[in-house]
Design an enzyme around this catalytic site. Structure first.
Site, PDB file in Angstrom:
ATOM      1  N   GLU A   1       3.469 -19.242 -13.934  1.00  0.00           N
ATOM      2  CA  GLU A   1       4.416 -19.731 -12.915  1.00  0.00           C
ATOM      3  C   GLU A   1       5.848 -19.348 -13.311  1.00  0.00           C
ATOM      4  O   GLU A   1       6.763 -20.175 -13.374  1.00  0.00           O
ATOM      5  CB  GLU A   1       4.303 -21.231 -12.670  1.00  0.00           C
TER       6      GLU A   1
ATOM      7  N   GLU B   1      14.835 -28.733 -15.299  1.00  0.00           N
ATOM      8  CA  GLU B   1      13.783 -27.716 -15.165  1.00  0.00           C
ATOM      9  C   GLU B   1      14.318 -26.297 -14.986  1.00  0.00           C
ATOM     10  O   GLU B   1      13.731 -25.336 -15.477  1.00  0.00           O
ATOM     11  CB  GLU B   1      12.843 -28.071 -14.005  1.00  0.00           C
TER      12      GLU B   1
ATOM     13  N   HIS C   1      10.083 -38.524  -6.953  1.00  0.00           N
ATOM     14  CA  HIS C   1      10.269 -38.890  -8.364  1.00  0.00           C
ATOM     15  C   HIS C   1      11.356 -38.075  -9.056  1.00  0.00           C
ATOM     16  O   HIS C   1      11.612 -38.261 -10.235  1.00  0.00           O
ATOM     17  CB  HIS C   1       8.962 -38.679  -9.124  1.00  0.00           C
TER      18      HIS C   1
ATOM     19  N   HIS D   1       5.662 -43.313  -8.397  1.00  0.00           N
ATOM     20  CA  HIS D   1       5.818 -42.809  -9.765  1.00  0.00           C
ATOM     21  C   HIS D   1       6.197 -43.987 -10.659  1.00  0.00           C
ATOM     22  O   HIS D   1       6.971 -44.857 -10.255  1.00  0.00           O
ATOM     23  CB  HIS D   1       6.917 -41.738  -9.778  1.00  0.00           C
TER      24      HIS D   1
HETATM   25  N1  UDP Z   1      -0.266 -35.711  -8.076  1.00  0.00           N
HETATM   26  C1  UDP Z   1      -1.351 -36.508  -8.398  1.00  0.00           C
HETATM   27  N2  UDP Z   1      -1.241 -37.878  -8.206  1.00  0.00           N
HETATM   28  C2  UDP Z   1      -0.091 -38.465  -7.715  1.00  0.00           C
HETATM   29  C3  UDP Z   1       1.027 -37.629  -7.409  1.00  0.00           C
HETATM   30  C4  UDP Z   1       0.899 -36.251  -7.609  1.00  0.00           C
HETATM   31  O1  UDP Z   1      -2.402 -36.041  -8.840  1.00  0.00           O
HETATM   32  O2  UDP Z   1      -0.060 -39.697  -7.557  1.00  0.00           O
HETATM   33  C5  UDP Z   1      -0.379 -34.258  -8.305  1.00  0.00           C
HETATM   34  C6  UDP Z   1      -0.070 -33.370  -7.116  1.00  0.00           C
HETATM   35  O3  UDP Z   1      -1.220 -33.079  -6.368  1.00  0.00           O
HETATM   36  C7  UDP Z   1       0.514 -32.122  -7.743  1.00  0.00           C
HETATM   37  C8  UDP Z   1       1.156 -32.637  -9.003  1.00  0.00           C
HETATM   38  O4  UDP Z   1       0.590 -33.914  -9.271  1.00  0.00           O
HETATM   39  O5  UDP Z   1      -0.493 -31.203  -8.140  1.00  0.00           O
HETATM   40  C9  UDP Z   1       2.637 -32.740  -8.773  1.00  0.00           C
HETATM   41  O6  UDP Z   1       3.203 -33.476  -9.757  1.00  0.00           O
HETATM   42  P1  UDP Z   1       4.702 -33.980  -9.701  1.00  0.00           P
HETATM   43  O7  UDP Z   1       5.107 -34.188  -8.292  1.00  0.00           O
HETATM   44  O8  UDP Z   1       4.760 -35.128 -10.653  1.00  0.00           O
HETATM   45  O9  UDP Z   1       5.502 -32.804 -10.399  1.00  0.00           O
HETATM   46  P2  UDP Z   1       6.170 -31.453  -9.916  1.00  0.00           P
HETATM   47  O10 UDP Z   1       5.160 -30.642  -9.194  1.00  0.00           O
HETATM   48  O11 UDP Z   1       7.371 -31.801  -9.096  1.00  0.00           O
HETATM   49  O12 UDP Z   1       6.574 -30.808 -11.202  1.00  0.00           O
END
Ligand code: UDP
Length: 381
Positions: free
Chosen positions: A124, A138, A219, A251
């Site tokens: 990624e 990030e 979050h 969260h």
């Molecule tokens: N996700 C999950 N349970 C939740 C909230 C998010 O499994 O209650 C998953 C979601 O499907 C995605 C990932 O966690 O794959 C996203 O995580 P987050 O939003 O914390 O982080 P970001 O993607 O912004 O780094």
């Protein structure tokens, strides 16, 4: 160090839930090649959220650094990852390390590799918002990692172009698609085969039968404070409609829950849940009409399920969804969130235009591409 089998040793590391979701398909694909010795080290920068994904994937880390502390600071956590992951490298002596995305684990693990001249592959790679304070920290985590990595697995042509613009060597950039789609397809197949694996959502579907469901997550650090208050106000307004229900897995960070619980708890049309296990979360997105989020990964997943995404941020390092028409940036002004969500709820053709737009993040074959390229690079060294 080449392993006893004579195969190169590839170490995969991650520390948070989203990284685990996007890296378990890579670990499985590396193992499937049969051409490398795979080691997994987790920093557990987040504890419970990470563990639920490890369980789902049946993944047993070779080393769990268990670094999460209450109220951890960015610098304290970075220092702990740097030293403890460095020790892990000295112990396991991999030929190559694969990191993911943009967390402190990604950056600090890459630095520990650099200090030992161990090559790093960045999964990624190339996402850029252009603003080092959004998302924070990030944006800088991934830029630092990009400087160190010698293999850049860009999910899209857009992210590859961002790397080229920073003079990254063309030969080191590979467009693979995003491994989150591999994870999502795995999860969907599991739920389809065994719906009881996603137990949290059926009761909510029943409770909100006949209503339009808005799935929400929020979050991000940049939204703490006034952003969260704006989001809460927008959700109150949307849920005041008889035909709308909101499902919002909160969260655990108190900057989120301390604002959302008093504002939204006890509302007939709002279900606040604890963080959902991944299968439940995917089932929730499938049940939803619209997704409102400030998350990165969800901007990539929801379009694959045909769900329009309103992104509650001012910038995004994932412009592909905006360009393709699957996502729209709405910020955290409650009036804008309510206006855009209402438009999707009330204007069928606007809804279908977003729901049917092409998903730009791949077809679910990213992990095997990453694995093949990582193995090839490790063998040719
Ligand atoms: N996700 C999950 N349970 C939740 C909230 C998010 O499994 O209650 C998953 C979601 O499907 C995605 C990932 O966690 O794959 C996203 O995580 P987050 O939003 O914390 O982080 P970001 O993607 O912004 O780094």
């Amino acid at each position: 160090m080449t392993s006893q089998s004579g195969q190169p040793r590839i170490l995969v590391t991650f520390g948070t839930r989203p990284e685990a979701i996007k890296m378990f398909p890579v670990v499985a694909a590396l193992r499937e090649t049969g051409q490398c010795d795979v080691k997994v080290v987790v920093t557990a920068q987040h504890r419970e959220l990470l563990d639920s994904v490890l369980d789902l994937a049946g993944l047993r880390p070779d080393l769990d650094l268990d670094l999460m502390l209450p109220n951890q600071s960015l610098d304290g956590l970075t220092a702990r990852i740097l030293t403890r992951f460095g020790e892990a490298l000295d112990h396991l002596r991999p030929d190559r390390v694969l990191v993911h995305g943009d967390t402190l684990t990604t950056m600090a693990a890459s630095m520990a590799c650099y200090f030992r001249r161990i090559p790093v592959g960045h999964v990624e790679a190339g996402l850029r918002s252009g603003d080092i304070y959004s998302p924070w920290p990030e944006e800088v985590n991934r830029k630092v990692t990009g400087v160190i990595a010698d293999l850049h697995f860009a999910p899209t042509e857009t992210s590859a172009a961002a790397l080229r613009a920073e003079n990254v060597r063309e030969k080191s950039i590979h467009v693979t698609g995003n491994t989150v789609i591999d994870a999502l397809l795995f999860a969907r197949a599991k739920i389809a085969a065994e719906p009881s694996l996603a137990p949290a959502i059926a009761p909510l579907r029943e409770r909100f039968a006949g209503k339009r469901i808005i799935a929400v997550t929020a979050h991000r650090r940049e939204n703490f404070g006034s952003g969260m208050a704006g989001i809460a106000q927008a959700l109150q307004e949307l849920a005041s409609r008889e035909d709308v229900a909101v499902i919002y897995p909160l969260h655990p960070n108190p900057n989120v829950s301390d604002v959302m619980r008093p504002a939204l708890g006890g509302h007939d049309n709002i279900a606040l849940t604890t963080p959902l296990d991944y299968l439940d979360f995917v089932a929730m997105m499938e049940a939803a009409d619209i997704v409102l989020t400030d998350s990165g990964g969800i901007q990539e997943e929801a379009p694959s399920l045909g769900k329009p995404v309103l992104v509650m941020r001012d910038t995004t390092e994932r412009p592909e969804g905006i360009t393709a028409g699957t996502a729209r940036l709405v910020g955290t002004d409650p009036a804008v969130i309510v206006r855009e969500a209402s438009r999707l709820l009330d204007d069928r053709s606007a809804y279908l235009t977003m729901a049917r737009a092409h998903n730009p993040y791949g077809e679910g074959h990213a992990a095997s591409r990453v694995a093949a390229l990582a193995v090839e690079a490790s063998r040719s060294r």
